[in-house]
Design an enzyme around this catalytic site. Structure first.
Site, short mmCIF file in Angstrom:
data_model
loop_
_atom_site.label_atom_id
_atom_site.label_comp_id
_atom_site.label_asym_id
_atom_site.label_seq_id
_atom_site.Cartn_x
_atom_site.Cartn_y
_atom_site.Cartn_z
N TYR A 62 0.84 -1.21 0.00
CA TYR A 62 0.00 0.00 0.00
C TYR A 62 0.87 1.26 0.00
O TYR A 62 0.46 2.30 -0.48
CB TYR A 62 -0.89 0.04 1.25
CG TYR A 62 -2.15 -0.81 1.21
CD1 TYR A 62 -2.37 -1.74 0.18
CD2 TYR A 62 -3.11 -0.69 2.20
CE1 TYR A 62 -3.53 -2.51 0.17
CE2 TYR A 62 -4.27 -1.46 2.19
CZ TYR A 62 -4.48 -2.37 1.18
OH TYR A 62 -5.62 -3.12 1.17
N CYS A 69 -2.30 -1.50 10.08
CA CYS A 69 -1.42 -1.00 9.03
C CYS A 69 -1.26 0.50 9.24
O CYS A 69 -2.26 1.23 9.26
CB CYS A 69 -2.08 -1.29 7.68
SG CYS A 69 -1.22 -0.62 6.25
N ASN A 70 -0.03 0.95 9.41
CA ASN A 70 0.21 2.38 9.60
C ASN A 70 -0.23 3.17 8.37
O ASN A 70 -0.79 4.27 8.49
CB ASN A 70 1.70 2.65 9.82
CG ASN A 70 2.21 2.07 11.13
OD1 ASN A 70 2.30 2.78 12.11
ND2 ASN A 70 2.52 0.79 11.16
N CYS A 107 5.92 0.53 10.49
CA CYS A 107 5.15 -0.29 9.53
C CYS A 107 5.01 -1.65 10.19
O CYS A 107 5.98 -2.17 10.76
CB CYS A 107 5.92 -0.40 8.22
SG CYS A 107 5.30 -1.71 7.13
N1 DGL Z 1 1.99 -3.02 7.13
C1 DGL Z 1 1.80 -1.79 6.39
C2 DGL Z 1 2.09 -0.60 7.30
O1 DGL Z 1 2.04 -0.73 8.51
C3 DGL Z 1 2.59 -1.87 5.11
C4 DGL Z 1 2.11 -0.96 4.06
C5 DGL Z 1 2.47 -1.38 2.68
O2 DGL Z 1 1.84 -2.33 2.18
O3 DGL Z 1 3.33 -0.73 2.08
O4 DGL Z 1 2.34 0.50 6.87
#
Ligand code: DGL
Length: 262
Positions: A50, A81-82, A191
């Site tokens: 994301y 997810c941040n 993340c």
């Molecule tokens: N686990 C997601 C986060 O905490 C990852 C986001 C991604 O898919 O780039 O930001």
């Protein structure tokens, strides 16, 4: 049309989602802290990462998952997810004011408040670091602290593949944060994928302390469930894992992540 089933019923499940396997690091904390709850995890690995998408795209993906989970009877949601929290949590809370929605954010406050003599390093995705939410957090907690931020391009993709003890992962981390060895003593894992490679990051950075949002998220979920009379206790909770890559191999990988130390 979203039907919010069981919303006043403690027997509904808690929906937890992320762009992929990363939120499983948060899920581990949730299950430990709230063993009476039924958790349903969804990782959108087909659309990961994301962090390389636009905030509007991340919002759309997050809104679709939210709507589906509410249709299925979620009583509360954790955006594990941040990136999705930064891009979608505020709007989703306005859209579903009756649903407890917990997000995660980089654990800047405990990192800044912890004793340390060097700089604080924040590792996160491009979207998380670019959006307003992070800038407000930094202004609030780190106005008098030297912060270094690194958008860890490619790291989520690599973690999604598993095989975390291969040398190419160390090479990738070396390129991303190797320059900070000896410069920082506190590292914010901004993340939810990154706690799975804590050991590998320490291999590159040396003696540092890590901070992530997992425990804080579990505390906030307990608080909101209690306030809304939705907490479920005295029952053996369950955990189910699902992915937008709906294959036995992907589910086996998610189960493997669920059993990794974080
Ligand atoms: N686990 C997601 C986060 O905490 C990852 C986001 C991604 O898919 O780039 O930001």
């Amino acid at each position: 049309m979203t039907r919010i089933a069981n919303r006043a019923d403690s027997e509904g499940f808690v929906g937890v989602f992320d762009s992929g396997a990363g939120g499983i690091s948060v899920l581990q904390h949730l299950v430990r802290a709230l063993p009476g709850e039924d958790f349903r995890y969804f990782g959108d690995s087909a659309n990961a990462p994301y962090g390389a998408k636009t905030p509007d795209e991340v919002y759309e993906l997050s809104a679709n998952i939210t709507e589906r989970m509410l249709d299925e009877g979620a009583k509360a949601l954790v955006i594990a997810c941040n990136t999705a929290t930064s891009a979608a949590a505020a709007t989703l809370r306005r859209r579903y004011p009756e649903v407890p929605i917990v997000g995660v954010e980089p654990a800047l406050k405990p990192a800044v408040l912890a004793a340390g003599s060097k700089k604080v390093l924040v590792m996160a995705t491009q979207v998380t670091l670019a959006l307003e939410k992070f800038h407000r957090l930094a202004e609030r907690w780190a106005a008098n602290t030297e912060l270094e931020t690194v958008a860890c391009v490619g790291l989520v993709d690599r973690i999604e593949q598993g095989h975390l003890d291969e040398p190419d992962l160390i090479d990738l981390l070396e390129g991303l944060v190797g320059a900070y060895r000896g410069e920082v003593d506190r590292v914010v894992l901004g993340c939810t994928h990154y706690p799975f490679v804590r050991t590998q990051i320490a291999q590159v950075l040396g003696d540092v302390r890590f901070f992530d949002g997992g425990e804080g998220t579990a505390r906030q979920l307990r608080r909101l469930l209690t306030q809304n009379d939705l907490l479920r206790e005295g029952h053996d909770g369950t955990v189910s894992l699902a992915s937008s890559i709906d294959t036995p191999e992907q589910l086996a990988l998610y189960r493997w992540f669920f059993n990794q130390p974080v």
